[in-house]
Design an enzyme around this catalytic site. Structure first.
Site, PDB file in Angstrom:
ATOM      1  N   GLN A  19      -8.459  92.802 -25.603  1.00 16.23           N
ATOM      2  CA  GLN A  19      -9.513  91.825 -25.911  1.00 16.23           C
ATOM      3  C   GLN A  19     -10.891  92.342 -25.501  1.00 16.23           C
ATOM      4  OE1 GLN A  19      -6.611  91.099 -24.410  1.00 16.23           O
ATOM      5  NE2 GLN A  19      -5.951  88.999 -24.763  1.00 16.23           N
TER       6      GLN A  19
ATOM      7  N   ALA B  25      -9.363  80.305 -23.055  1.00 19.31           N
ATOM      8  CA  ALA B  25      -9.016  78.935 -22.631  1.00 19.31           C
ATOM      9  C   ALA B  25      -9.853  77.830 -23.310  1.00 19.31           C
ATOM     10  CB  ALA B  25      -9.079  78.849 -21.108  1.00 19.31           C
TER      11      ALA B  25
ATOM     12  N   LYS C  63      -6.976  86.730 -17.099  1.00 21.98           N
ATOM     13  CA  LYS C  63      -6.273  87.820 -17.781  1.00 21.98           C
ATOM     14  C   LYS C  63      -5.762  88.864 -16.799  1.00 21.98           C
ATOM     15  CE  LYS C  63      -5.424  88.035 -21.208  1.00 21.98           C
ATOM     16  NZ  LYS C  63      -4.076  87.555 -21.623  1.00 21.98           N
TER      17      LYS C  63
ATOM     18  N   ASP D  55      -8.669  81.076 -16.699  1.00 21.80           N
ATOM     19  CA  ASP D  55      -7.775  80.264 -17.546  1.00 21.80           C
ATOM     20  C   ASP D  55      -7.360  78.977 -16.864  1.00 21.80           C
ATOM     21  OD1 ASP D  55      -7.532  83.018 -18.905  1.00 21.80           O
ATOM     22  OD2 ASP D  55      -6.650  81.558 -20.283  1.00 21.80           O
TER      23      ASP D  55
HETATM   24  O1  MRU Z   1      -4.745  85.698 -23.557  1.00 21.50           O
HETATM   25  P1  MRU Z   1      -6.162  85.291 -23.848  1.00 21.50           P
HETATM   26  O2  MRU Z   1      -6.899  86.264 -24.706  1.00 21.50           O
HETATM   27  O3  MRU Z   1      -6.236  83.868 -24.372  1.00 21.50           O
HETATM   28  O4  MRU Z   1      -6.830  85.300 -22.419  1.00 21.50           O
HETATM   29  C1  MRU Z   1      -8.178  85.001 -22.280  1.00 21.50           C
HETATM   30  C2  MRU Z   1      -8.686  85.201 -20.905  1.00 21.50           C
HETATM   31  O5  MRU Z   1      -7.982  85.535 -19.991  1.00 21.50           O
HETATM   32  C3  MRU Z   1     -10.092  84.865 -20.684  1.00 21.50           C
HETATM   33  O6  MRU Z   1     -10.652  85.664 -19.695  1.00 21.50           O
HETATM   34  C4  MRU Z   1     -10.107  83.405 -20.237  1.00 21.50           C
HETATM   35  O7  MRU Z   1      -9.449  82.581 -21.170  1.00 21.50           O
HETATM   36  C5  MRU Z   1     -11.415  82.881 -20.038  1.00 21.50           C
HETATM   37  S1  MRU Z   1     -12.089  82.568 -21.586  1.00 21.50           S
HETATM   38  C6  MRU Z   1     -13.585  81.946 -21.434  1.00 21.50           C
END
Ligand code: MRU
Length: 336
Positions: A187, A57, A238, A227
């Site tokens: 990830q 995010a 996520k 997010d």
């Molecule tokens: O789909 P993504 O890889 O963009 O999702 C990221 C996440 O869910 C992270 O946990 C979230 O963005 C927090 S990032 C500091």
């Protein structure tokens, strides 16, 4: 963030601007290839957000701020650019926050490059503060679980969930981090493990389904990113975060999310109102280019889930560790 390249440590951000070109690490290629892409217009930035060259995010927000800078410097229609950038990914609130922030800064006469650089620096500073506040929650010898990647790659530098872990390690605390792999895009395995390897922080990747097993064996706390956080403290993160929160609650393991103020959407009262991104079926059915599911089999692929605030021990922010019920009182009317 420190990255080892050909055996040499290099300090770099995940997204930055260099003489009018926006540069970012191509996160789709990590951990095995460290490649930097250069982008010269906001449409390329929008594509990079959509195809997850940049993700997480706060990093998406910074990329979008630079995208608005490129649009302004090229004399493009800013409202159109804002719409195109906002159409890339629906859940991460930082995207919308950053684009609106840039619009209002430029409307007030700010130089686009200065405004975008200030936005990036502010996010980095806030993540550093998240690290300092969150570090106090981590005892020497702690076993910590995290999910997805909420590290420097997801936030430009330091991280949100990983910032307290980095800070505790820097202060000499012994740690062990359980990194859930984070199907389907992995990830956790690819990016969080990459960051922890680069810092030398002891960790292991564990299958998503093994969280309960390891929590029962003795995880001391869980820290995840966010997010979008609604006004009542419910938050989207996520996919797989919700079940970890329920398990942590069942087993009495403290469960925290960490996020800067740019992730708080106070216009949304409850988690149910957070838009959830659904991604392509092939992310689930195809692994390393090979289709594993039977032909004709459908897959459902929500990128995020919503965790109700009742499972949260606290929210680690740049302002300190907030109780979910403190959000409305503490943050209403705040600006970046
Ligand atoms: O789909 P993504 O890889 O963009 O999702 C990221 C996440 O869910 C992270 O946990 C979230 O963005 C927090 S990032 C500091």
């Amino acid at each position: 963030m420190r990255i080892m390249i050909d055996g040499h440590p290099r300090d770099m951000r995940a997204v930055w601007c260099d003489e009018g070109t926006v540069r970012m690490l191509d996160q789709r290629l990590l951990p095995h290839r460290v490649e930097v892409v250069g982008l010269v217009d906001h449409r390329q930035v929008a594509k990079a957000i959509r195809d997850m060259t940049v993700r997480g995010a706060p990093a998406i927000g910074v990329a979008a701020a630079y995208g608005m800078m490129l649009a302004a410097n090229r004399g493009e229609d800013l409202q159109v650019a804002a719409k195109e950038l906002k159409a890339t990914r629906p859940t991460a609130f930082d995207l919308f926050f950053a684009v609106d922030h840039m619009l209002s800064e430029m409307e007030a006469g700010a130089d686009p490059t200065d405004a975008a650089e200030a936005y990036a620096d502010t996010i980095v500073k806030r993540c550093q503060l998240i690290g300092e506040h969150g570090e106090r929650l981590i005892r020497d010898g702690a076993r910590i679980m995290t999910h997805c990647n909420a590290g420097a790659l997801a936030t430009v530098d330091y991280g949100t969930a990983l910032a307290p872990i980095r800070e505790a390690w820097r202060k000499g605390k012994k740690l062990f981090v359980y990194v859930s792999e984070t199907r389907p895009r992995l990830q956790g395995m690819k990016l969080t493990s990459f960051e922890l390897m680069n810092e030398g922080i002891p960790h292991a990747v564990v299958p998503d389904g093994a969280s309960g097993h390891f929590m029962r064996e003795g995880v001391d706390l869980v820290i995840v990113g966010a997010d979008r956080i609604a006004a009542n403290g419910d938050f989207a993160n996520k996919i797989g975060t919700y079940e970890k929160a329920v398990l942590a609650n069942e087993l009495g393991v403290p469960f925290y999310t960490a996020a800067p103020l740019s992730t708080f959407d106070l216009s949304i009262e409850r988690g149910e109102d957070i838009p959830i991104e659904y991604r392509g079926e092939e992310e689930v059915t195809v692994v390393d280019g090979v289709r594993l599911a039977p032909y004709g089999c459908k897959a459902l692929n929500p990128g995020f889930d919503v965790t109700p605030r009742r499972y949260l021990s606290g929210i680690i922010t740049e302002r300190g560790v907030l109780k979910p019920e403190e959000i409305i009182m503490g943050l209403r009317g705040e600006r970046l």
